[in-house]
Design a protein around this motif. Sequence first.
Motif, PDB file in Angstrom:
ATOM      1  N   ARG A 180       0.843  -1.187   0.000  1.00 24.17           N
ATOM      2  CA  ARG A 180       0.000   0.000   0.000  1.00 24.17           C
ATOM      3  C   ARG A 180       0.876   1.234   0.000  1.00 24.17           C
ATOM      4  O   ARG A 180       2.070   1.168   0.294  1.00 24.17           O
ATOM      5  CB  ARG A 180      -0.912   0.033   1.240  1.00 24.17           C
ATOM      6  CG  ARG A 180      -2.264  -0.626   1.070  1.00 24.17           C
ATOM      7  CD  ARG A 180      -3.173  -0.283   2.243  1.00 24.17           C
ATOM      8  NE  ARG A 180      -3.374   1.167   2.387  1.00 24.17           N
ATOM      9  CZ  ARG A 180      -4.105   1.708   3.355  1.00 24.17           C
ATOM     10  NH1 ARG A 180      -4.685   0.937   4.261  1.00 24.17           N
ATOM     11  NH2 ARG A 180      -4.249   3.024   3.420  1.00 24.17           N
ATOM     12  N   ARG A 181       0.277   2.367  -0.338  1.00 18.88           N
ATOM     13  CA  ARG A 181       0.988   3.630  -0.313  1.00 18.88           C
ATOM     14  C   ARG A 181       0.156   4.658   0.447  1.00 18.88           C
ATOM     15  O   ARG A 181      -1.057   4.504   0.602  1.00 18.88           O
ATOM     16  CB  ARG A 181       1.255   4.136  -1.738  1.00 18.88           C
ATOM     17  CG  ARG A 181       2.177   3.255  -2.559  1.00 18.88           C
ATOM     18  CD  ARG A 181       3.596   3.279  -2.006  1.00 18.88           C
ATOM     19  NE  ARG A 181       4.507   2.535  -2.858  1.00 18.88           N
ATOM     20  CZ  ARG A 181       4.755   1.237  -2.719  1.00 18.88           C
ATOM     21  NH1 ARG A 181       4.144   0.550  -1.760  1.00 18.88           N
ATOM     22  NH2 ARG A 181       5.608   0.631  -3.522  1.00 18.88           N
ATOM     23  N   LEU A 182       0.812   5.685   0.908  1.00 23.80           N
ATOM     24  CA  LEU A 182       0.119   6.770   1.590  1.00 23.80           C
ATOM     25  C   LEU A 182      -0.682   7.600   0.591  1.00 23.80           C
ATOM     26  O   LEU A 182      -0.260   7.803  -0.554  1.00 23.80           O
ATOM     27  CB  LEU A 182       1.142   7.677   2.290  1.00 23.80           C
ATOM     28  CG  LEU A 182       1.902   7.083   3.481  1.00 23.80           C
ATOM     29  CD1 LEU A 182       3.046   8.009   3.855  1.00 23.80           C
ATOM     30  CD2 LEU A 182       0.972   6.868   4.658  1.00 23.80           C
ATOM     31  N   SER A 183      -1.814   8.062   1.023  1.00 23.03           N
ATOM     32  CA  SER A 183      -2.591   8.976   0.195  1.00 23.03           C
ATOM     33  C   SER A 183      -1.929  10.353   0.223  1.00 23.03           C
ATOM     34  O   SER A 183      -1.513  10.834   1.284  1.00 23.03           O
ATOM     35  CB  SER A 183      -4.028   9.094   0.720  1.00 23.03           C
ATOM     36  OG  SER A 183      -4.665   7.840   0.711  1.00 23.03           O
ATOM     37  N   VAL A 184      -1.812  10.960  -0.925  1.00 22.51           N
ATOM     38  CA  VAL A 184      -1.208  12.285  -1.006  1.00 22.51           C
ATOM     39  C   VAL A 184      -2.288  13.331  -0.735  1.00 22.51           C
ATOM     40  O   VAL A 184      -3.284  13.405  -1.466  1.00 22.51           O
ATOM     41  CB  VAL A 184      -0.588  12.533  -2.394  1.00 22.51           C
ATOM     42  CG1 VAL A 184       0.002  13.933  -2.474  1.00 22.51           C
ATOM     43  CG2 VAL A 184       0.485  11.478  -2.672  1.00 22.51           C
TER      44      VAL A 184
END
Length: 283
Positions: free
Chosen positions: A28-32
Amino acid sequence: AGAALTPVRDLVAEADEVSAAAARGRGRRLSVPQSGEELAQLARHLNELIARIEAALEHERAFLDDASHELRTPISITRSELELARMQAEDGSDAAGALDSALEEVARLDRLAVNLLVLARTRSAGPPPPDTVDLGTLSRSAVDVVSRSRDTDSVLIDVSGTAEVSGDADAIERAVLNLVENAAYHANRRVDVVVSGDGPQAVVAVRDDGPGFPPELLDQAAGRFVRGSSAGGGAGLGLAIVDAIAAAHGGGIVIHNCDGGGAEVQLRLPLGTDPTAGPGGQT
């Protein structure tokens, strides 16, 4: 001030979720953030860092797979050539003695290569699968393997108890197998394997009636290449592998000498919970 820090708290909370997802093998990645250029820039940089870390881990796993093949193949060929030469050498001759010695060293090298690769893979692998593992059944299977490879009349190995944990059944069985093999090698007459629950943990306690650990090695027995004077052809990696497997499952090992003689090594794992879960078993 509290309102101004709300986006930071949201980013921290999402980072915890990303970490938990990664522990379960899901990328997963962080939401910008759409507002606040500083936070958006921070999120982008963190996502780039996560991507580089994942790429490095994948590269390491690929290297270990390649190394496994590249190491085992020449060792196997060397052993086959030596065995062929030994068949043609006359028993009792100098050539036969030299070939027997070379075969012993090749077998030791093979064990060393396998153990090093297992240790490296365990430490670089992702989280274990959350499969249900019956420690009682698994321990009996490990004892059967050891009993078939040893003189069962000289050392009696007894298994009792049961408990369930979550994790990689193959890895946990290897850990128990290493413990039983080590205990059987050092035992005089008996090895007891007791599976039980101790609060939030499942315990596989392997006790032998041998000489126990040397006092100067007791605190570092789980280290790599730590060997006692009676280690034989071992490389001192057995307990290090057990410790790495236990750590990957959220557990550990406990080592002590027994008052009545012998030693006991305990493999401790979270009892019936997902090792990648947070406090209280919540993911």
